[in-house]
Design a protein around this motif. Structure first.
Motif, mmCIF file in Angstrom:
data_model
loop_
_atom_site.group_PDB
_atom_site.id
_atom_site.type_symbol
_atom_site.label_atom_id
_atom_site.label_comp_id
_atom_site.label_asym_id
_atom_site.label_seq_id
_atom_site.Cartn_x
_atom_site.Cartn_y
_atom_site.Cartn_z
ATOM 1 N N LEU A 215 0.720 -1.346 -0.076
ATOM 2 C CA LEU A 215 0.257 0.102 -0.161
ATOM 3 C C LEU A 215 0.796 1.307 -0.115
ATOM 4 C CD1 LEU A 215 -2.817 -1.063 2.600
ATOM 5 C CD2 LEU A 215 -2.911 -1.049 0.114
ATOM 6 N N PHE A 216 2.093 1.126 0.612
ATOM 7 C CA PHE A 216 2.946 2.371 0.515
ATOM 8 C C PHE A 216 3.352 2.785 -0.782
ATOM 9 C CE2 PHE A 216 7.273 4.143 0.652
ATOM 10 C CZ PHE A 216 7.186 5.283 1.376
ATOM 11 N N ILE A 217 3.532 1.688 -1.821
ATOM 12 C CA ILE A 217 4.023 1.789 -2.821
ATOM 13 C C ILE A 217 2.973 2.601 -3.851
ATOM 14 C CG2 ILE A 217 4.619 0.678 -5.240
ATOM 15 C CD1 ILE A 217 6.209 -1.480 -3.287
ATOM 16 N N VAL A 218 1.622 1.939 -3.792
ATOM 17 C CA VAL A 218 0.506 2.567 -4.188
ATOM 18 C C VAL A 218 0.285 3.936 -4.008
ATOM 19 C CG1 VAL A 218 -2.092 2.391 -4.431
ATOM 20 C CG2 VAL A 218 -0.693 0.215 -4.617
ATOM 21 N N GLY A 219 0.611 4.259 -2.655
ATOM 22 C CA GLY A 219 0.630 5.532 -2.140
ATOM 23 C C GLY A 219 1.280 6.535 -2.680
ATOM 24 N N ARG A 220 2.285 6.221 -3.567
ATOM 25 C CA ARG A 220 3.341 7.190 -3.993
ATOM 26 C C ARG A 220 2.767 7.812 -5.199
ATOM 27 N NH1 ARG A 220 5.056 8.218 0.219
ATOM 28 N NH2 ARG A 220 3.322 6.754 0.614
ATOM 29 N N LEU A 221 1.722 7.417 -5.436
ATOM 30 C CA LEU A 221 0.810 8.067 -6.806
ATOM 31 C C LEU A 221 0.229 9.454 -6.273
ATOM 32 C CD1 LEU A 221 -0.941 5.328 -8.599
ATOM 33 C CD2 LEU A 221 1.332 6.304 -9.115
ATOM 34 N N ALA A 222 -0.167 9.400 -5.148
ATOM 35 C CA ALA A 222 -0.848 10.369 -4.402
ATOM 36 C C ALA A 222 -0.366 11.863 -4.556
ATOM 37 C CB ALA A 222 -1.433 10.052 -3.139
ATOM 38 N N PHE A 223 0.690 12.114 -3.809
ATOM 39 C CA PHE A 223 1.497 13.239 -3.830
ATOM 40 C C PHE A 223 1.523 13.819 -5.176
ATOM 41 C CE2 PHE A 223 4.836 16.119 -3.625
ATOM 42 C CZ PHE A 223 4.491 17.286 -2.628
ATOM 43 N N PRO A 224 2.331 13.280 -6.252
ATOM 44 C CA PRO A 224 2.213 14.079 -7.502
ATOM 45 C C PRO A 224 1.124 14.324 -7.934
ATOM 46 C CG PRO A 224 3.771 11.983 -7.434
ATOM 47 C CD PRO A 224 2.905 11.945 -6.203
ATOM 48 N N LEU A 225 -0.133 13.477 -7.776
ATOM 49 C CA LEU A 225 -1.500 13.808 -8.261
ATOM 50 C C LEU A 225 -2.031 15.275 -7.834
ATOM 51 C CD1 LEU A 225 -2.736 10.278 -9.202
ATOM 52 C CD2 LEU A 225 -1.706 11.883 -10.726
ATOM 53 N N PHE A 226 -1.883 15.390 -6.407
ATOM 54 C CA PHE A 226 -2.144 16.519 -5.828
ATOM 55 C C PHE A 226 -1.562 17.733 -6.294
ATOM 56 C CE2 PHE A 226 -3.668 13.829 -2.212
ATOM 57 C CZ PHE A 226 -5.114 13.984 -2.488
ATOM 58 N N CYS A 227 -0.199 17.477 -6.425
ATOM 59 C CA CYS A 227 0.564 18.723 -7.289
ATOM 60 C C CYS A 227 0.229 19.078 -8.545
ATOM 61 C CB CYS A 227 2.228 18.259 -7.165
ATOM 62 S SG CYS A 227 2.986 18.082 -5.588
ATOM 63 N N LEU A 228 -0.155 17.890 -9.356
ATOM 64 C CA LEU A 228 -0.836 18.106 -10.526
ATOM 65 C C LEU A 228 -2.163 19.040 -10.596
ATOM 66 C CD1 LEU A 228 -1.234 17.839 -13.569
ATOM 67 C CD2 LEU A 228 -1.908 15.416 -13.334
ATOM 68 N N ALA A 229 -3.021 18.547 -9.532
ATOM 69 C CA ALA A 229 -4.219 19.495 -9.407
ATOM 70 C C ALA A 229 -3.860 20.981 -9.146
ATOM 71 C CB ALA A 229 -4.994 18.765 -8.273
ATOM 72 N N ILE A 230 -2.710 21.434 -8.305
ATOM 73 C CA ILE A 230 -2.507 22.525 -8.084
ATOM 74 C C ILE A 230 -1.957 23.266 -9.329
ATOM 75 C CG2 ILE A 230 -0.781 24.133 -6.709
ATOM 76 C CD1 ILE A 230 -0.990 22.062 -4.413
#
Length: 233
Positions: free
Chosen positions: A32-47
């Motif tokens: 799940l940690f590996i899957v979670g590495r997608l989250a932060f870059p995607l939040f940055c994309l939204a910004i």
């Protein structure tokens, strides 16, 4: 104008973030940690997308000030739940990183001197307090890198990929085990978040449930919910 692709990016970021935090309920679920590495870059994309929507030179608008206000408010509101869930953490929650990233992206987007100074100030804070900022200076730079890549294309996409990787290497365990399979998979996931985010953003052909203001509140509430479930298991 509402973008279904942007909502899809946000939903993917939310789902992968929650998956990552479910490790607090099932510590053995390392994947799940590996899957979670997608989250932060995607939040940055939204910004980056939101920053790119405002015309260059139009920094001090009601929308921008309201956006910053929401970020600052929930940076404060989220810190207690974040530290309650993870008392051993050495960093602040992710929202201060995203807030500093927003300010840097403004400095890149808007040419006037106040915007540049705001961006430089955010970079200075991230540099001086890098150990307390989740994902460190690379994480703060990532929204601006997304913005530049979307504007310039081509080889500019390499920069957000490198920053996504570098942000994860602020994790001392990953940095100390660079050749471990777990580290390599983690860095691969962080790298893939960039093309995945770019592809999701183009998925405007079908409507998506809107991620509105409730998205800010979701962050501290889901931390509290996971902490509550810990006491039941």
């Amino acid at each position: 104008m509402r973008s279904a692709g942007l909502d899809l990016v946000k939903w993917t970021a939310i789902v992968t973030m929650v998956a990552d935090h479910l490790r607090y309920l099932w510590p053995a679920a390392d994947g799940l940690f590996i899957v979670g590495r997608l989250a932060f870059p995607l939040f940055c994309l939204a910004i980056a997308v939101n920053v790119g929507r405002s015309p260059a030179g139009s920094l001090f608008t009601r929308g921008n000030l309201r956006y910053l206000g929401w970020m600052l408010a929930f940076a404060v509101l989220s810190e207690g739940p974040y530290r309650w869930l993870d008392p051993a953490t050495q960093t602040l929650s992710v929202i201060p990183t995203l807030t500093l990233g927003l300010l840097v992206a403004w400095g890149v987007r808007h040419p006037q001197l106040p915007a540049r100074l705001i961006g430089l100030g955010a970079l200075l804070i991230a540099t001086l307090f890098g150990a307390q900022v989740m994902y460190g200076l690379p994480g703060v730079l990532l929204p601006a890198a997304w913005l530049m890549a979307r504007n310039r294309g081509s080889a500019a996409w390499l920069l957000p990929c490198l920053l996504a990787v570098a942000g994860n290497l602020t994790n001392s365990w990953l940095f100390g085990h660079l050749t471990a399979p777990f580290t390599l998979l983690t860095l691969a996931a962080a790298t893939l978040a960039i093309p995945i985010g770019s592809r999701l953003l183009r998925c405007d052909h079908r409507p998506m449930p809107v991620v509105g203001k409730w998205g800010y509140l979701f962050y501290p509430l889901h931390l509290l919910a996971i902490k509550g479930l810990q006491g039941l298991l």
